[in-house]
Design a protein around this motif. Structure first.
Motif, PDB file in Angstrom:
ATOM      1  N   ARG B  30       0.881  -1.171   0.000  1.00  0.00           N
ATOM      2  CA  ARG B  30       0.000   0.000   0.000  1.00  0.00           C
ATOM      3  C   ARG B  30       0.913   1.214   0.000  1.00  0.00           C
ATOM      4  NH1 ARG B  30      -3.904  -3.188   3.575  1.00  0.00           N
ATOM      5  NH2 ARG B  30      -2.208  -3.254   5.057  1.00  0.00           N
ATOM      6  N   LYS B 166       7.699  -7.899   9.213  1.00  0.00           N
ATOM      7  CA  LYS B 166       6.852  -9.025   9.561  1.00  0.00           C
ATOM      8  C   LYS B 166       6.985 -10.126   8.495  1.00  0.00           C
ATOM      9  CE  LYS B 166       2.172  -9.490  11.163  1.00  0.00           C
ATOM     10  NZ  LYS B 166       0.846  -8.912  11.202  1.00  0.00           N
ATOM     11  N   PHE B 179       0.654  -7.733   3.574  1.00  0.00           N
ATOM     12  CA  PHE B 179       0.612  -6.418   2.943  1.00  0.00           C
ATOM     13  C   PHE B 179       1.462  -5.457   3.760  1.00  0.00           C
ATOM     14  CE2 PHE B 179      -3.168  -7.900   0.741  1.00  0.00           C
ATOM     15  CZ  PHE B 179      -2.999  -7.296  -0.491  1.00  0.00           C
ATOM     16  N   LYS B 213      -1.542   3.084  10.577  1.00  0.00           N
ATOM     17  CA  LYS B 213      -1.759   2.379  11.845  1.00  0.00           C
ATOM     18  C   LYS B 213      -0.579   1.455  12.094  1.00  0.00           C
ATOM     19  CE  LYS B 213      -5.539   0.381  13.292  1.00  0.00           C
ATOM     20  NZ  LYS B 213      -5.857   0.977  14.590  1.00  0.00           N
ATOM     21  N   ARG B 216      -0.945  -2.550  14.885  1.00  0.00           N
ATOM     22  CA  ARG B 216      -1.585  -3.844  14.684  1.00  0.00           C
ATOM     23  C   ARG B 216      -0.621  -4.920  14.200  1.00  0.00           C
ATOM     24  NH1 ARG B 216      -2.773  -3.068   8.823  1.00  0.00           N
ATOM     25  NH2 ARG B 216      -2.831  -0.818   8.670  1.00  0.00           N
ATOM     26  N   TYR B 217       0.664  -4.631  14.176  1.00  0.00           N
ATOM     27  CA  TYR B 217       1.563  -5.594  13.559  1.00  0.00           C
ATOM     28  C   TYR B 217       2.097  -6.653  14.505  1.00  0.00           C
ATOM     29  CZ  TYR B 217       1.177  -3.415   9.161  1.00  0.00           C
ATOM     30  OH  TYR B 217       0.676  -2.970   7.986  1.00  0.00           O
ATOM     31  N   ILE B 218       2.741  -6.253  15.524  1.00  0.00           N
ATOM     32  CA  ILE B 218       3.388  -7.229  16.386  1.00  0.00           C
ATOM     33  C   ILE B 218       2.825  -7.122  17.799  1.00  0.00           C
ATOM     34  CG2 ILE B 218       5.592  -8.014  17.310  1.00  0.00           C
ATOM     35  CD1 ILE B 218       5.927  -8.263  14.468  1.00  0.00           C
ATOM     36  N   ILE B 219       2.403  -8.245  18.349  1.00  0.00           N
ATOM     37  CA  ILE B 219       2.017  -8.226  19.755  1.00  0.00           C
ATOM     38  C   ILE B 219       2.914  -9.194  20.518  1.00  0.00           C
ATOM     39  CG2 ILE B 219      -0.376  -7.491  19.487  1.00  0.00           C
ATOM     40  CD1 ILE B 219      -1.146 -10.480  19.633  1.00  0.00           C
TER      41      ILE B 219
END
Lengths: 315, 219
Positions: B30, B166, B179, B213, B216-219
């Protein structure tokens, strides 16, 4: 009757001719309304209809190629939907390999379909992958967020790969049942109705919509839109079923009601995911429509349900 | 090593295949504000660094006919360490090799970069110097300031990349498709000293990262 040139039933060409005529009408209408619409609405509508031109043409092309390529194309659709979904959710660093294995499940699932192994196709993801992925995760040893990770990855695979892959299995059903339209007729019937229902719900909602139907999930969905879509879709199902499917009159009405209702359920399920994650569109792949998920959401529930409906009744 | 930083256009077909297959289908991008990206050299594109894919993805933003002009600056000790990698780095990526063992003085170290800019090429540079932990940013190195000082005519465009760490984080060998977001910013203004310049650059990266944002990628 197959078209002698391309080996696809004539009726499929006629239906595609109808769809293209509708698109022409749509494009023309938007062009004529240019003065009466605001610039933003005009651009939005033009983008949407142009994307429809492209999508219909892609679907048409996948009908012309040999079966193996059609199955591969549906596999790519699953792949893009899965990728979009898995990119939206939070994942753990330690799940790198398990997510890789989830991706590997996609070609395998479509390979079972290609060789026509029904038993494997139907249990591979809900059983074997559902057991394998948590196993792979637990062997890496990170227990923090284990339940959430194991359930989301399996759920994504179920939604975007298992459910959508049923579309490819239509091609493996015996040809003799639906000879005049072939198995492609069933796919066309399903996709056309599900997408048409989306457009109709949107249009009726815009024209008459007053009463929100599920305001906590999707504020734009209205009861009027839903009912309008339901009626028109069921009518279209009744009209098209004799040409494209082996369904009887009452069965076709049942199919129409089912596709309209569960198209809506699929739509709001993806809306709920996006709301949970606090995002608007799932992606930017299709101009004016958002991502692939925004487009296939109405097929998630309807594809397996319609498949087993037809499978139970006629095969 | 002096032969490795000459442009090779005959291997374009390799690049074509590599970029089309890997980036467009597997990863998916994106892209925000593509228009800020410099079209012609000499120019420098600076980005945060999380993955081996970073340079490849940035190169994929350019049309094929410009690709021979775009060259990532990469660590010689890593990218030229064996024959296969060296062939790939030289013929497909066409890297500008940078020596990281600080035995040389600053001018010798940056010499290949200067040369590429003099030849009108577009350099891709990662001022963090290394990939580090996935999606964690590192302090910026100052080499970029000295380059921009020596080539005042050349723009320095910041790019913020999110998600590739990621797909292929440091220490992993398998690419997993996700993405990714690429945000391109406006060029960095000149500054009178290195630390001011780095502060500007850092602020620019912060501002770009706030556009997407990133939680939201790595927790």
């Amino acid at each position: 009757m197959n078209n002698p040139l391309l080996g696809i039933p004539n009726i499929i060409f006629i239906i595609f001719g109808g769809i293209y005529s509708l698109l022409c009408l749509g494009s023309l209408l938007i062009y004529r309304l240019k003065q009466r619409l605001s610039a933003r609405d005009y651009q939005e509508l033009t983008k949407r209809i142009n994307a429809w031109w492209v999508m219909v043409t892609i679907i048409f092309c996948t009908f012309l190629v040999p079966e193996g390529f059609t199955i591969t194309a549906i596999g790519f659709l699953s792949f893009f939907a899965f990728k979009e979904f898995v990119s939206l959710i939070p994942t753990r660093r330690t799940d790198h390999r398990p997510i890789f294995w989830a991706y590997i499940a996609i070609p395998l699932q479509f390979y079972w379909i290609y060789i026509g192994w029904y038993g494997m196709f139907i249990i591979f993801i809900p059983l074997y992958m559902a057991l394998f992925l948590p196993m792979r995760m637990v062997l890496i040893g990170n227990t923090k967020g284990f339940m959430a990770a194991a359930s989301t990855i399996n759920w994504l695979l179920l939604f975007t790969v298992f459910c959508l892959s049923h579309m490819a299995y239509f091609l493996k059903l015996p040809d003799s049942v639906n000879e005049h339209a072939s198995n492609y007729g069933l796919i066309l019937f399903l996709v056309l109705l599900a997408q048409f229902n989306d457009v109709m719900q949107f249009t009726w909602g815009k024209l008459l919509g007053k009463h929100p139907v599920l305001s906590t999930v999707s504020p734009k969905k209205t009861t009027e839109g839903f009912i309008g879509g339901l009626i028109i879709t069921t009518l279209l199902a009744y009209l098209l079923a004799p040409y494209l499917t082996p369904l009887t009159v009452w069965e076709s009405i049942g199919a129409g009601l089912m596709i309209a209702t569960f198209g809506f359920i699929g739509d709001v399920s993806i809306s709920a995911v996006k709301r949970d994650l606090n995002i608007k569109d799932s992606g930017t792949l299709i101009p004016g429509h958002g991502g692939i998920l925004d487009r296939v959401d109405s097929l998630i529930y309807t594809t397996p349900l319609f498949f087993h409906y037809v499978y139970y009744l006629h095969y | 090593m002096s032969t490795t930083y000459t442009t090779k256009t005959k291997t374009k077909w390799l690049k074509l295949f590599f970029f089309a297959a890997l980036i467009k289908i597997l990863i998916g991008l994106r892209i925000y504000n593509r228009e800020h990206l410099p079209d012609n050299g000499p120019a420098i594109v600076v980005a945060n660094h999380n993955s081996h894919l970073d340079a490849i993805v940035l190169m994929s933003l350019y049309p094929l006919k410009k690709l021979s002009m775009v060259r990532p600056v990469a660590a010689a000790d890593y990218f030229l360490r064996n024959r296969f990698l060296s062939w790939f780095s030289t013929h497909v990526l066409d890297i500008v090799p940078l020596s990281r063992n600080n035995t040389q003085n600053k001018e010798d170290l940056l010499h290949p970069c200067h040369q590429a800019l003099i030849n009108g090429q577009i350099l891709i540079l990662f001022p963090e110097g290394t990939r580090g932990e996935p999606e964690q940013r590192q302090p910026l190195k100052k080499g970029i300031y000295y380059l921009s000082q020596a080539h005042t005519e050349c723009t320095v465009t910041p790019v913020f990349i999110y998600g590739l760490g990621k797909s292929l984080p440091k220490g992993e060998k398998i690419i997993v498709p996700f993405f990714s977001d690429i945000v391109i910013g406006q060029s960095i203004p000149a500054a009178s000293n290195a630390s001011d310049y780095i502060v500007n650059l850092q602020a620019s990266f912060d501002q770009l990262s706030s556009k997407i944002k990133t939680d939201r990628y790595i927790i």
